[in-house]
Design a protein around this motif. Structure first.
Motif, PDB file in Angstrom:
ATOM      1  N   THR A 341       0.841  -1.193   0.000  1.00 44.54           N
ATOM      2  CA  THR A 341       0.000   0.000   0.000  1.00 44.54           C
ATOM      3  C   THR A 341       0.875   1.242   0.000  1.00 44.54           C
ATOM      4  O   THR A 341       1.993   1.239   0.522  1.00 44.54           O
ATOM      5  N   GLU A 342       0.380   2.340  -0.557  1.00 42.32           N
ATOM      6  CA  GLU A 342       1.143   3.583  -0.635  1.00 42.32           C
ATOM      7  C   GLU A 342       1.601   4.017   0.757  1.00 42.32           C
ATOM      8  O   GLU A 342       0.836   4.037   1.721  1.00 42.32           O
ATOM      9  N   GLY A 343       2.878   4.371   0.877  1.00 39.74           N
ATOM     10  CA  GLY A 343       3.437   4.805   2.155  1.00 39.74           C
ATOM     11  C   GLY A 343       3.994   3.673   2.989  1.00 39.74           C
ATOM     12  O   GLY A 343       4.542   3.916   4.073  1.00 39.74           O
ATOM     13  N   ASP A 348       9.977   3.413   2.214  1.00 41.40           N
ATOM     14  CA  ASP A 348       9.293   4.316   3.149  1.00 41.40           C
ATOM     15  C   ASP A 348       9.655   3.952   4.592  1.00 41.40           C
ATOM     16  O   ASP A 348       9.910   4.833   5.431  1.00 41.40           O
TER      17      ASP A 348
END
Length: 583
Positions: A341-343, A348
């Motif tokens: 998922t983004e992030g 990250d």
């Protein structure tokens, strides 16, 4: 140092003793000589029992001479360095002893002790999964190599197949606890240090592993016979299960992939949330400006590094391992790569972790600098208190003494003694001026450095300065009063002395005259009568001077009486020089 201390104590306890500080307890040479006797089984020369420095140097030299006689060349290690508590030299000496008495005797295929020990480890751990011993530092970091060595010799002590490479702390603790409890191998290494140190101490691990070379190995033929019975039992059923296993394998791989994806997402979310909650605390620079407050904050930070962060380090490692494992499985299954998922990408998480460690570093640096500042402040505060205590002890009762009217009851000689005593006090007072100035200077510095309890410091400093001013004024007034009292008593003393000097002759003259006047004379001629008359006339002529002298003497007494009455001088009417009075 922890490893070497534990190694020494594992031998010293056989002699009923131990050490606590390796750089202090070997300084007199006694326990060093005892250690060498225990590990060598030989007797060293009798040690010197004196406590002087040359006794200690003599004992250490006896130990170093013994080591050299064992064929060990000591480079740059002298008795003076050991006696002086040089930690670097002491640790070097202990490592030399370990090499000579614990590792050097290991012999595998005519290799050096280190190479032979490494080869022994490689051979013993070769059959074990996730164990690849290539050195004495990184290869032992996850704890599996230790567990494998124990399991190879005592499989009843450890269930090796339940161990995981992802749990290095648990592996290390398991190996160390079992070795200590069942194999009598002391716990020489700290699991936290092994995990958190990029490259563990090779010498410490070699020392620890060298114990395992002496552990007995079970009968290999008996083990082979026992294991073969399992092979024959399960070989028939294996063919029947192969077909079903192939069908289930695909489903299991897919399920495992899904599980890894869900676990990655869960671990990533949890780790990022923990970092988000921790960052404000690490970035905070607020304290109560007291040493106790900063010490508490430092202890909280150490607790965080010791208890809270290690599980997160494991979590991050597990997360990265799961991600790499998942990507490998997907690639082998010809499936597309997994995109978190983004992030929550690995990059990250790495960036967030890097920010966390940067905040930790700056937070620790701030804590240490703040600790140094506050320790200096606390030292100044203690110095202020010490000087203030001494000053207040000295001034106790001084104001009452200076306000005393004790000199009013004194005679002249007693007053002069009091005056000498007061002069000595004035000198003492002047000598204490420097301490008062130091107290004021320290109070000013504490204010400048924003000491947390400046209010009470300032209040005490002000009380001391005010009292000092009062003492100065009282000292001057008492000096003036003593001078005045001395002047009065000296005046009275001079008058008494003058009275005594003049009253005695006058009283003698008066007594003689009284005798002459009452004396009876028998005369026979007029010439004799005329002589008496002439003598009497001469006597009458002197009465004027006598009366004048009498009045002068009486005036001395009257002046004494007036002075005594005016200044209320006790006992001032008593003349110490004569018993004669004006009456």
């Amino acid at each position: 140092m922890y490893t070497f201390t534990a190694w020494c104590n594992s031998h010293l306890r056989k002699a009923g003793t131990a050490i606590e500080n390796i750089d202090e307890d070997f300084r007199n040479g006694l326990k060093l000589m005892l250690l060498l006797e225990v590990i060598s089984g030989e007797t060293l020369p009798k040690p010197d029992r004196g406590k002087m420095r040359f006794h200690k140097i003599a004992n250490v030299n006896k130990a170093l001479d013994f080591i050299e006689r064992k064929g060990v060349k000591l480079v740059s290690i002298g008795a003076e360095e050991i006696v002086d508590g040089n930690l670097k030299m002491t640790l070097g000496m202990i490592w030399t002893i370990i090499l000579r008495f614990a590792i050097q005797d290991i012999s595998v295929e005519e290799m050096t002790a280190k190479e032979g020990l490494l080869l022994w480890c490689q051979r013993k751990t070769a059959p074990y999964k996730n164990v690849n011993v290539q050195n004495f530092h990184l290869s032992f970091k996850d704890g599996l190599a230790f567990c494998a060595l124990i399991h190879r010799h005592r499989p009843d002590l450890i269930d090796y197949h339940k161990l995981s490479k992802d749990n290095p702390l648990e592996n290390l603790n398991t190996a160390f606890d079992v070795a200590e409890k069942y194999l009598d191998i002391p716990r020489m290494l700290d699991p936290d240090d092994l995990i958190n140190t990029p490259k563990p101490d090779e010498r410490a691990i070699m020392t620890y592993v060298s114990y395992l070379t002496n552990t007995a190995m079970p009968d290999e033929r008996a083990v082979m016979t026992y294991v073969s019975s399992y092979y024959h039992c399960f070989s028939g059923a294996q063919k029947a299960e192969t077909a079903a296993n192939r069908i289930c394998k695909v489903l299991k791989v897919n399920q495992e992939n899904e599980r890894l994806m869900e676990e990655y997402e869960r671990l990533a979310s949890d780790l990022l949330e923990w970092i988000r909650r921790t960052m404000p605390w690490l970035n905070s620079r607020q304290t109560d400006n007291s040493l106790a407050g900063v010490q508490k904050k430092l202890e909280e930070y150490r607790t965080y590094r010791r208890k809270h962060k290690p599980p997160r380090v494991e979590q991050k490692a597990k997360l990265e391992t799961n991600f790499n494992t998942l990507q490998t499985k997907l690639r082998l299954s010809n499936r597309p790569a997994y995109m978190p998922t983004e992030g929550k990408m690995v990059s990250d998480i790495a960036n967030a972790w890097k920010g966390l460690e940067g905040s930790e570093k700056s937070f620790e640096e701030w804590l240490l600098s703040e600790m140094m500042r506050l320790e200096r402040l606390e030292h100044l505060a203690q110095k202020f208190k010490h000087k203030a205590d001494i000053h207040e002890d000295w001034t106790r009762g001084k104001e009452e003494m200076l306000q005393s009217q004790d000199f009013r009851q004194c005679k002249l000689n007693e007053l002069k003694a009091l005056k000498k005593k007061h002069e000595a006090f004035e000198s003492d007072l002047a000598a204490h001026q420097d301490r008062v100035e130091q107290i004021a200077a320290i109070a000013q510095e504490l204010n400048t450095l924003e000491y947390h309890d400046s209010v009470s410091v300032n209040a005490r400093c002000q009380r001391i300065c005010d009292q000092w001013d009062r003492l100065g004024g009282l000292t001057q007034r008492r000096r003036a009063a003593l001078d005045e009292a001395e002047r009065i008593l000296e005046k009275i003393d001079i008058l008494h002395l003058e009275f005594a000097k003049r009253a005695a002759p006058f009283n003698n003259w008066l007594d003689g005259t009284r005798e002459d006047l009452v004396d009876m004379f028998i005369v026979h001629t007029m010439e004799e009568i005329q002589g008496l008359i002439d003598a009497h006339n001469q006597f009458k002529a002197t009465l004027g001077e006598a009366d004048k002298e009498y009045n002068s003497i009486v005036s001395l007494v009257r002046e004494v009486e007036s002075t005594v009455q005016k200044y209320q001088v006790p006992g001032g009417l008593e003349n110490p020089y004569t018993t004669l009075t004006a009456n």
